[in-house]
Design a protein around this motif. Structure first.
Motif, PDB file in Angstrom:
ATOM      1  N   ASP A  91       0.826  -1.202   0.000  1.00 19.77           N
ATOM      2  CA  ASP A  91       0.000   0.000   0.000  1.00 19.77           C
ATOM      3  C   ASP A  91       0.864   1.258   0.000  1.00 19.77           C
ATOM      4  OD1 ASP A  91      -2.191  -1.668   0.053  1.00 19.77           O
ATOM      5  OD2 ASP A  91      -2.500  -1.497   2.226  1.00 19.77           O
ATOM      6  N   PHE A  92       1.984   1.210   0.702  1.00 20.95           N
ATOM      7  CA  PHE A  92       2.928   2.329   0.690  1.00 20.95           C
ATOM      8  C   PHE A  92       3.455   2.556  -0.724  1.00 20.95           C
ATOM      9  CE2 PHE A  92       7.006   4.385   0.991  1.00 20.95           C
ATOM     10  CZ  PHE A  92       6.940   5.237   2.084  1.00 20.95           C
ATOM     11  N   ALA A  93       3.783   1.473  -1.414  1.00 24.12           N
ATOM     12  CA  ALA A  93       4.294   1.575  -2.786  1.00 24.12           C
ATOM     13  C   ALA A  93       3.259   2.220  -3.699  1.00 24.12           C
ATOM     14  CB  ALA A  93       4.681   0.197  -3.307  1.00 24.12           C
ATOM     15  N   VAL A  94       2.007   1.838  -3.561  1.00 21.54           N
ATOM     16  CA  VAL A  94       0.941   2.425  -4.380  1.00 21.54           C
ATOM     17  C   VAL A  94       0.826   3.923  -4.107  1.00 21.54           C
ATOM     18  CG1 VAL A  94      -1.559   2.484  -4.764  1.00 21.54           C
ATOM     19  CG2 VAL A  94      -0.354   0.289  -4.659  1.00 21.54           C
ATOM     20  N   ARG A  95       0.893   4.313  -2.846  1.00 16.59           N
ATOM     21  CA  ARG A  95       0.836   5.747  -2.512  1.00 16.59           C
ATOM     22  C   ARG A  95       2.037   6.492  -3.088  1.00 16.59           C
ATOM     23  NH1 ARG A  95      -0.717   3.568   2.516  1.00 16.59           N
ATOM     24  NH2 ARG A  95       1.321   4.038   3.439  1.00 16.59           N
ATOM     25  N   GLU A  96       3.185   5.832  -3.118  1.00 19.13           N
ATOM     26  CA  GLU A  96       4.385   6.444  -3.688  1.00 19.13           C
ATOM     27  C   GLU A  96       4.210   6.679  -5.191  1.00 19.13           C
ATOM     28  OE1 GLU A  96       8.590   7.437  -2.561  1.00 19.13           O
ATOM     29  OE2 GLU A  96       6.635   7.324  -1.591  1.00 19.13           O
ATOM     30  N   ILE A  97       3.640   5.709  -5.878  1.00 18.37           N
ATOM     31  CA  ILE A  97       3.372   5.843  -7.309  1.00 18.37           C
ATOM     32  C   ILE A  97       2.432   7.021  -7.552  1.00 18.37           C
ATOM     33  CG2 ILE A  97       2.292   4.739  -9.316  1.00 18.37           C
ATOM     34  CD1 ILE A  97       3.246   2.040  -8.082  1.00 18.37           C
ATOM     35  N   GLU A  98       1.398   7.137  -6.731  1.00 19.94           N
ATOM     36  CA  GLU A  98       0.431   8.224  -6.877  1.00 19.94           C
ATOM     37  C   GLU A  98       1.065   9.581  -6.566  1.00 19.94           C
ATOM     38  OE1 GLU A  98      -2.550   6.953  -4.124  1.00 19.94           O
ATOM     39  OE2 GLU A  98      -3.530   5.617  -5.563  1.00 19.94           O
ATOM     40  N   LYS A  99       1.792   9.661  -5.463  1.00 23.01           N
ATOM     41  CA  LYS A  99       2.372  10.921  -5.002  1.00 23.01           C
ATOM     42  C   LYS A  99       3.342  11.515  -6.009  1.00 23.01           C
ATOM     43  CE  LYS A  99       5.035  12.868  -1.132  1.00 23.01           C
ATOM     44  NZ  LYS A  99       5.674  12.554   0.184  1.00 23.01           N
ATOM     45  N   PHE A 100       4.153  10.659  -6.620  1.00 19.86           N
ATOM     46  CA  PHE A 100       5.198  11.147  -7.517  1.00 19.86           C
ATOM     47  C   PHE A 100       4.894  10.864  -8.988  1.00 19.86           C
ATOM     48  CE2 PHE A 100       7.305  10.586  -3.409  1.00 19.86           C
ATOM     49  CZ  PHE A 100       7.923  11.830  -3.269  1.00 19.86           C
ATOM     50  N   SER A 101       3.678  10.419  -9.280  1.00 19.50           N
ATOM     51  CA  SER A 101       3.258  10.123 -10.661  1.00 19.50           C
ATOM     52  C   SER A 101       4.275   9.233 -11.364  1.00 19.50           C
ATOM     53  CB  SER A 101       3.055  11.429 -11.445  1.00 19.50           C
ATOM     54  OG  SER A 101       2.049  12.219 -10.853  1.00 19.50           O
ATOM     55  N   LEU A 102       4.710   8.201 -10.670  1.00 17.01           N
ATOM     56  CA  LEU A 102       5.745   7.328 -11.228  1.00 17.01           C
ATOM     57  C   LEU A 102       5.258   6.593 -12.469  1.00 17.01           C
ATOM     58  CD1 LEU A 102       7.302   5.821  -7.967  1.00 17.01           C
ATOM     59  CD2 LEU A 102       7.955   7.876  -9.223  1.00 17.01           C
ATOM     60  N   ASP A 103       3.960   6.403 -12.575  1.00 12.52           N
ATOM     61  CA  ASP A 103       3.410   5.722 -13.750  1.00 12.52           C
ATOM     62  C   ASP A 103       3.496   6.581 -14.996  1.00 12.52           C
ATOM     63  OD1 ASP A 103       1.519   7.380 -12.356  1.00 12.52           O
ATOM     64  OD2 ASP A 103      -0.074   6.556 -13.618  1.00 12.52           O
ATOM     65  N   LYS A 104       3.808   7.871 -14.826  1.00 12.26           N
ATOM     66  CA  LYS A 104       3.908   8.778 -15.981  1.00 12.26           C
ATOM     67  C   LYS A 104       5.325   8.870 -16.532  1.00 12.26           C
ATOM     68  CE  LYS A 104      -0.435  10.254 -15.664  1.00 12.26           C
ATOM     69  NZ  LYS A 104      -0.867   9.667 -14.378  1.00 12.26           N
ATOM     70  N   ILE A 105       6.314   8.382 -15.762  1.00 15.46           N
ATOM     71  CA  ILE A 105       7.707   8.486 -16.202  1.00 15.46           C
ATOM     72  C   ILE A 105       7.973   7.582 -17.400  1.00 15.46           C
ATOM     73  CG2 ILE A 105      10.121   8.089 -15.524  1.00 15.46           C
ATOM     74  CD1 ILE A 105       9.292   8.743 -12.654  1.00 15.46           C
ATOM     75  N   GLY A 106       7.299   6.428 -17.407  1.00 12.25           N
ATOM     76  CA  GLY A 106       7.503   5.482 -18.501  1.00 12.25           C
ATOM     77  C   GLY A 106       8.458   4.368 -18.168  1.00 12.25           C
ATOM     78  N   CYS A 107       9.049   4.399 -16.966  1.00 16.84           N
ATOM     79  CA  CYS A 107       9.956   3.311 -16.583  1.00 16.84           C
ATOM     80  C   CYS A 107       9.161   2.205 -15.903  1.00 16.84           C
ATOM     81  CB  CYS A 107      11.073   3.818 -15.682  1.00 16.84           C
ATOM     82  SG  CYS A 107      10.541   4.551 -14.139  1.00 16.84           S
ATOM     83  N   PRO A 108       9.597   0.962 -16.040  1.00 13.80           N
ATOM     84  CA  PRO A 108       8.889  -0.154 -15.404  1.00 13.80           C
ATOM     85  C   PRO A 108       8.827  -0.014 -13.886  1.00 13.80           C
ATOM     86  CG  PRO A 108      10.444  -0.957 -17.040  1.00 13.80           C
ATOM     87  CD  PRO A 108      10.733   0.498 -16.863  1.00 13.80           C
ATOM     88  N   LEU A 109       7.704  -0.424 -13.313  1.00 16.56           N
ATOM     89  CA  LEU A 109       7.511  -0.445 -11.868  1.00 16.56           C
ATOM     90  C   LEU A 109       7.506  -1.909 -11.434  1.00 16.56           C
ATOM     91  CD1 LEU A 109       4.663   2.212 -11.645  1.00 16.56           C
ATOM     92  CD2 LEU A 109       7.129   2.583 -11.373  1.00 16.56           C
ATOM     93  N   LEU A 110       8.536  -2.320 -10.741  1.00 14.25           N
ATOM     94  CA  LEU A 110       8.727  -3.716 -10.364  1.00 14.25           C
ATOM     95  C   LEU A 110       8.290  -3.949  -8.925  1.00 14.25           C
ATOM     96  CD1 LEU A 110      12.382  -4.021 -11.731  1.00 14.25           C
ATOM     97  CD2 LEU A 110      10.261  -4.438 -12.986  1.00 14.25           C
ATOM     98  N   VAL A 111       7.645  -5.063  -8.690  1.00 16.97           N
ATOM     99  CA  VAL A 111       7.214  -5.435  -7.342  1.00 16.97           C
ATOM    100  C   VAL A 111       7.757  -6.822  -7.033  1.00 16.97           C
ATOM    101  CG1 VAL A 111       5.264  -5.807  -5.806  1.00 16.97           C
ATOM    102  CG2 VAL A 111       5.104  -4.092  -7.605  1.00 16.97           C
ATOM    103  N   SER A 112       8.505  -6.915  -5.927  1.00 16.74           N
ATOM    104  CA  SER A 112       9.181  -8.163  -5.558  1.00 16.74           C
ATOM    105  C   SER A 112       8.830  -8.530  -4.135  1.00 16.74           C
ATOM    106  CB  SER A 112      10.684  -7.931  -5.629  1.00 16.74           C
ATOM    107  OG  SER A 112      11.321  -8.859  -6.413  1.00 16.74           O
TER     108      SER A 112
END
Length: 212
Positions: free
Chosen positions: A152-173
């Motif tokens: 859930d922290f990771a999802v909030r981080e993606i939202e806060k910094f618009s990481l999904d807009k950068i275009g780089c892969p978002l990996l979850v391990s």
């Protein structure tokens, strides 16, 4: 001279390059202390080597993919020179970093894999948020998840910094042995963001041991 933990040839076990033969240069020493660290041994120096010597070892491996990892590779001032020499020699270069030091110390022509430390690591407070502004679509952001709170922290981080807009892969391990793979898969499937779940392929093949 660089402080080195180990060098070896194996399959790349993580990232979007997973499954490819890769030469690993694991540098010694780290500025963080994650409570689930699977390379604690990398805190100790097994040898020293020049940038040129390490590039020669990479060439002798006869693979075109090289990962510079650690420990924390950016903690050594010669690392940018090593990365640049490997790039100049035609290697595809991955650099894995814990995100606490400036990623633009190294060329953006390498693939910078930024491991965003989550609360379960005990090291979340050390992340340098300025690194997000330095990323390109060539880079990757990795979230190593201990539990549902981490996810859930990771999802909030993606939202806060618009990481999904950068275009780089978002990996979850998943942290090995801490969270059920199926539970994490379900969380990824339920997320509105395009994440890539990954398992540590090398551990599934050879176990949780050094040098693979």
């Amino acid at each position: 001279m660089l402080n080195v933990s180990e060098c070896f040839k194996s399959l790349q076990g993580e990232s979007t390059f997973a499954g490819l033969p890769c030469f690993f240069i694991r540098l010694a020493g780290c500025n963080l202390d994650c409570n689930y660290c699977d390379s604690v041994y990398a805190r100790e120096v097994s040898r020293t080597a020049t940038v040129a010597e390490l590039a020669e070892l990479a060439a002798a491996s006869q693979v075109s993919l090289v990962e510079v990892t650690g420990g924390e590779p950016l903690a050594q001032k010669e690392t940018p020179e090593l990365v640049q020499l490997l790039l100049d020699k035609g290697f595809t270069v991955l650099l894995e970093t814990n995100g606490s030091l400036p990623v633009d110390l190294v060329s953006d022509q390498c693939h910078r894999i930024v491991d965003r430390k989550l609360p379960g690591s005990g090291m979340a407070a050390f992340h340098d948020d300025a690194n997000y502004r330095k990323l390109t679509p060539r880079d990757e952001v990795k979230f190593v998840v201990s539990d549902e709170n981490d996810f859930d922290f990771a999802v909030r981080e993606i939202e806060k910094f618009s990481l999904d807009k950068i275009g780089c892969p978002l990996l979850v391990s998943p942290v090995w042995g801490r969270i059920d793979f199926k539970l994490l898969a379900e969380k990824v499937l339920a997320s509105p963001y395009r994440m890539r779940m990954q398992l540590q392929m090398h551990k599934l093949i050879w176990g949780d041991v050094p040098g693979v």
